[in-house]
Scaffold this motif. Structure first.
Motif, short mmCIF file in Angstrom:
data_model
loop_
_atom_site.label_atom_id
_atom_site.label_comp_id
_atom_site.label_asym_id
_atom_site.label_seq_id
_atom_site.Cartn_x
_atom_site.Cartn_y
_atom_site.Cartn_z
N VAL A 1 81.64 57.27 45.80
CA VAL A 1 81.10 56.20 45.34
C VAL A 1 80.10 56.81 43.98
O VAL A 1 79.38 57.54 44.14
CB VAL A 1 80.10 55.44 46.31
CG1 VAL A 1 79.41 54.21 45.42
CG2 VAL A 1 81.12 54.73 47.20
N TRP A 2 80.15 55.82 42.90
CA TRP A 2 79.24 56.11 41.75
C TRP A 2 78.09 55.05 41.70
O TRP A 2 78.73 53.96 41.69
CB TRP A 2 80.12 56.42 40.47
CG TRP A 2 80.81 57.70 40.39
CD1 TRP A 2 81.74 58.40 41.01
CD2 TRP A 2 80.73 58.46 39.05
NE1 TRP A 2 82.04 59.58 40.73
CE2 TRP A 2 81.33 59.77 39.57
CE3 TRP A 2 80.06 58.52 37.85
CZ2 TRP A 2 81.63 60.85 38.61
CZ3 TRP A 2 80.30 59.60 37.12
CH2 TRP A 2 80.93 60.61 37.23
N LEU A 3 77.19 55.48 41.85
CA LEU A 3 75.97 54.28 41.55
C LEU A 3 75.43 54.63 40.04
O LEU A 3 74.91 55.56 39.85
CB LEU A 3 74.97 54.55 42.78
CG LEU A 3 75.36 54.49 43.79
CD1 LEU A 3 74.34 54.74 45.03
CD2 LEU A 3 75.88 53.10 44.31
N VAL A 4 75.50 53.63 39.22
CA VAL A 4 75.21 53.79 38.12
C VAL A 4 74.11 52.91 37.44
O VAL A 4 74.23 51.58 37.59
CB VAL A 4 76.30 53.58 37.01
CG1 VAL A 4 76.11 54.04 35.49
CG2 VAL A 4 77.55 54.22 37.53
N GLY A 5 72.85 53.27 37.15
CA GLY A 5 71.70 52.64 36.58
C GLY A 5 72.04 52.26 35.34
O GLY A 5 72.21 53.11 34.48
N PHE B 1 65.07 53.98 40.05
CA PHE B 1 66.62 53.97 40.55
C PHE B 1 66.92 55.00 41.69
O PHE B 1 67.73 54.54 42.30
CB PHE B 1 67.14 54.46 39.11
CG PHE B 1 68.66 54.91 39.24
CD1 PHE B 1 69.64 54.05 39.39
CD2 PHE B 1 69.07 56.27 39.39
CE1 PHE B 1 70.93 54.31 39.60
CE2 PHE B 1 70.40 56.55 39.54
CZ PHE B 1 71.50 55.64 39.72
N ILE B 2 66.31 56.21 41.67
CA ILE B 2 66.50 56.95 42.74
C ILE B 2 66.11 56.54 43.92
O ILE B 2 66.90 56.48 45.15
CB ILE B 2 65.78 58.35 42.62
CG1 ILE B 2 66.37 59.29 41.42
CG2 ILE B 2 65.73 59.11 43.82
CD1 ILE B 2 65.51 60.35 41.10
N ARG B 3 64.93 55.55 44.19
CA ARG B 3 64.94 54.76 45.34
C ARG B 3 65.89 53.95 45.83
O ARG B 3 66.40 53.91 46.92
CB ARG B 3 63.46 54.04 45.10
CG ARG B 3 62.90 53.60 46.70
CD ARG B 3 61.47 52.81 46.20
NE ARG B 3 61.69 51.80 44.94
CZ ARG B 3 62.01 50.58 45.21
NH1 ARG B 3 62.60 50.37 46.39
NH2 ARG B 3 62.38 49.54 44.15
N ARG B 4 66.16 52.95 44.86
CA ARG B 4 67.01 52.03 45.06
C ARG B 4 68.47 52.49 45.47
O ARG B 4 69.30 52.20 46.43
CB ARG B 4 67.12 51.07 43.67
CG ARG B 4 65.82 50.09 43.62
CD ARG B 4 65.91 49.56 42.34
NE ARG B 4 67.09 48.55 42.11
CZ ARG B 4 67.44 48.31 40.87
NH1 ARG B 4 66.94 48.70 39.91
NH2 ARG B 4 68.46 47.35 40.86
N ALA B 5 68.93 53.83 44.77
CA ALA B 5 70.09 54.40 45.02
C ALA B 5 70.39 54.80 46.30
O ALA B 5 71.24 54.56 47.21
CB ALA B 5 70.34 55.41 43.85
N SER B 6 69.08 55.19 46.79
CA SER B 6 68.90 55.85 48.34
C SER B 6 68.98 54.86 49.30
O SER B 6 69.81 55.03 50.20
CB SER B 6 67.63 56.61 48.48
OG SER B 6 67.65 57.63 47.63
#
Length: 751
Positions: free
Chosen positions: A516-520, A536-541
């Motif tokens: 899965v790629w999470l792209v901000g 972004f890092i917090r929400r991606a986690s």
């Protein structure tokens, strides 16, 4: 001679977006069986209806023999006798002009008596009788006889000549204002019989003339609006080029939207920019030029003249500001007006197509520009505000609205670009520089090519030992199977938009290879800062917990680039980072054909050049010289340069020959990339007939026909030749690779 207009029209280079309408009207006029009805063009002022009708007349005059076109524009403030004489003179002059194929006859200056003598001298006795009857009615002050004689003349001309007359009546609604009896009844009814004799075209600028009252209701009503956004932007761009006004395409789009595609407004804005020596390159430029034109400039002068019949500004503004229809009783009560005073204002607005009536209510139907002008004259003339105060308010409103629209456009476009890139991931290997912004920026600086937006060069910035190696290594992308927005999975979160892409590594479609790629996505002009990265890092986690996949890749894409600290933090955390410039290069890299060598060095932004060729002899040689200079600078050898120039000359010749656009200007766009030169050849967005570019076989002697073999020549000279569909046509694309596709068994990567 076919390009000569009898009546004044704007240059073809300034006319856009109405070709299909003109073709339809010409076909309707020249139908020998009269299967087509009459056409009523209902339009607001200054949307180009007169231009359309005059071009229909020009086309019929020069290209048909089935009908005699007669154009007449109704005038303000004339008596019935004056109208009748003017109308008869126009019918006679245009009849003589058409039958003699002499356009100068249509503009002949002559009195009614002089015209009668001319007809008698040329044995046109029947036509001379019409003029004689008019002179008798004028001497007797018999308005009814004069009008009836004039209205019946086109039908009689058709009978005398044996050729049908096609009436083109501009501003027909003004005929209601020309009275011919003691009750002041207009002359419109006298034309019903004339219009029922065959196809016709007429324009109206107000709703006071119901089209069903003409020709027994057998009419086709067409609402002529402003130009479409695409046509309006293209028109403004062409005018800017012609008048030496610098512009930004997005700003032109905002201007075209604000001006609702009105040709007169757009010309005035660009003329104002030309006169002041300014460009349409930013929101502030646009706002300043617009407000000046609408409040004290050329647009203001036109609107003041048009609204001179309005007797109460309070009623006018109330109609503008009302969110829906308002009753006449409400207006009389609010402003304490009697029926006569209110009717005077409402009738004046209706005659300008600014109001519409329905079941005792009135509703505003004018455009945004007129609304702004009314606000200005009301605020300064009735409220007593200073002109500068009102201008400041208008500028603020435009800037605020324009900023929101621009931000929305950027957000939509960047997200669409990113989604398209993700969906094209199919196991390719791309240079790591495209996914590591810090290293990419340092590479540009080391090549003395400047820095990326949001990442200024630093005089002392030694790279981390591991970064150059990682950055210049290739990154193998997954095979993406789907992409969607993360908004539905987040609650009460703010910050960069996040896209989620599902895929598989190494083309192994099993659970162990799932990724899965999470792209901000940050679409602001401001660069990504440390706060954006932490968010972004917090929400991606948090989002990772919603997936059962063993591998998650994080990536931030930003239009404005990254601050130095943000890029370093993303590198440390193993998060990819890409600015809009890198994303564009990435998409081009992904689109490169299989076998083309992709390098990590030389990843510089594409250079683009535009050339517009006029319809003149040897114009294609100008294109060839431009292609030679560009390809030489790129590093092509002499043989390749010669091939590029020969192919482009052939493409330009075909574009001129096969184009359906009467202006026949050819637009060229050269895109110089790291590994190829791409040339786009089109003709004002209309394109040319690709069926005519195909070989048509051989002649009786066995030799190939000349027509169509140009396409084969281009294919032989270039690496790629293709057509791309555009709105309304096609364009041809020529591609020459600087780095050759390797042949089978040949591993040589360069020329």
């Amino acid at each position: 001679m076919k390009d000569r207009s009898i009546f004044n029209t704007c240059p073809d280079s300034e006319f856009f977006g109405r070709s299909s309408l003109i073709d339809h009207m010409v076909a309707s006029a020249s139908d020998p069986d009269h299967r087509h009805p009459g056409i009523i063009l209902s339009a607001k002022r200054w949307t180009g209806k007169t231009e359309v009708l005059r071009r229909v007349h020009r086309e019929l005059f020069w290209t048909n023999s089935r009908v005699i076109p007669v154009y007449y524009q109704f005038k303000d403030s004339v008596s019935a006798e004056e109208f009748a004489e003017d109308y008869i003179k126009e019918v006679v002059k245009q009849y003589l002009s058409f039958t003699r194929r002499d356009p100068s006859m249509a503009t002949l200056q002559a009195t009614a008596g002089g015209l009668e003598r001319l007809l008698l001298d040329n044995d046109q006795l029947d036509l001379a009788a019409f003029v004689s009857r008019h002179l008798e009615a004028r001497r007797a002050s018999d308005s009814r006889a004069a009008i009836k004689n004039a209205a019946s003349m086109p039908a009689s001309v058709a009978k005398i000549s044996g050729i049908n007359v096609y009436l083109i009546l501009d501003d027909l609604d003004k005929s209601r204002e020309i009275g011919f009896d003691s009750k002041g009844r207009g002359i419109t009814g006298e034309f019903s019989e004339a219009l029922s004799m065959g196809p016709f075209a007429a324009s109206v600028s107000s709703t006071t003339l119901p089209p069903e009252g003409l020709a027994g209701g057998y009419v086709e009503t067409m609402d002529l609006k402003g130009l479409s956004p695409g046509d309006a932007s293209q028109m403004m761009a062409e005018l800017c080029r012609a008048w030496g006004v610098g512009f930004d395409a997005e700003i032109l789009g905002l201007a075209a939207e604000r001006l609702e595609g009105n040709p007169m407004y757009m010309k005035n804005i660009i003329w104002a920019a030309h006169r002041k020596g300014e460009g349409l390159t930013g929101l502030k430029n646009l706002a300043g030029l617009y407000v000046e034109a609408v409040t004290t400039g050329s647009i203001s002068s036109v609107l003041r003249s048009a609204l001179k019949g309005v007797v109460d500004l309070r009623v006018l503004r109330a109609c503008v500001k009302s969110e829906g229809p308002v009753t006449r009783e409400r207006l009389m009560e609010r402003f304490r007006l009697n029926e006569a005073a209110l009717s005077a204002t409402l009738d004046a607005l209706a005659s300008m197509n600014l109001l519409e009536f329905d079941l005792g209510t009135v509703a505003w139907k004018g455009d945004r520009v007129t609304e702004d002008f009314i606000e200005y004259i009301y605020s300064t003339g009735v409220k007593g505000k200073s002109p500068e105060e009102v201008k400041t308010w208008l500028v603020r409103d435009i800037l605020k609205e324009g900023f929101v629209r621009t931000s929305d456009n950027l957000r939509t476009r960047l997200a669409e670009e990113l989604a398209a890139a993700l969906k094209s991931f199919d196991g390719q290997t791309v240079p790591g520089l495209l996914l590591r912004h810090g290293a990419f920026a340092r590479t540009l600086r080391s090549d003395d090519k400047g820095s990326l937006p949001g990442h200024p060069p630093q005089p002392h910035h030694p790279p981390q030992p591991h970064q150059p190696t990682q950055a210049h290594q290739g990154v193998t992308l997954p095979c993406i199977t789907g992409c969607f927005d993360a908004a539905g999975m987040e609650k009460n979160e703010t910050g960069p938009r996040i896209l989620i892409a599902h895929g598989f590594h190494n083309r192994r479609y099993d659970s162990g290879s799932e990724v899965v790629w999470l792209v901000g996505v940050k679409d602001s002009a401001a660069p990504v800062n440390m706060g954006d990265v932490e968010n972004f890092i917090r929400r991606a986690s948090i989002l990772v917990d919603g997936f059962r996949t063993a591998r998650v890749v994080k990536w931030m894409v930003a239009r404005g680039g990254f601050s130095e600290e943000a890029a370093e933090r993303l590198d440390r955390d193993g998060v990819y980072s890409t600015a809009a410039e890198q994303l564009s290069l990435l998409r081009k890299n992904l689109a490169a054909p299989t076998g083309v060598k992709k390098t990590a060095t030389g990843l510089l932004p594409d250079k683009e050049f535009e050339v517009v060729l006029p319809a003149s002899k040897k114009a294609e040689l100008v294109a060839a010289r431009a292609a030679g200079e560009i390809s030489t600078e790129m590093g092509f050898d002499e043989e390749a340069i010669g091939q590029i120039k020969a192919a482009l000359v052939e493409a330009c010749i075909n574009a001129f020959e096969h184009s359906k656009d009467r202006s026949t200007r050819v637009h060229l766009r050269f895109v110089a990339a790291a590994d190829r030169l791409t040339v786009y050849v089109s003709n004002a967005g209309i394109g040319f007939d690709e069926t005519l570019l195909k070989p048509t076989g051989r002649d009786q002697g066995g030799l190939p026909h000349k027509r169509g073999w140009g396409m084969e020549l281009m294919k032989g000279l270039m690496d790629e030749v293709r057509f791309e569909r555009l709105d309304g046509g096609t364009r041809i694309v020529l591609v020459k690779y600087l780095i050759k596709k390797p042949e089978e068994g040949d591993e040589r990567g360069a020329r």
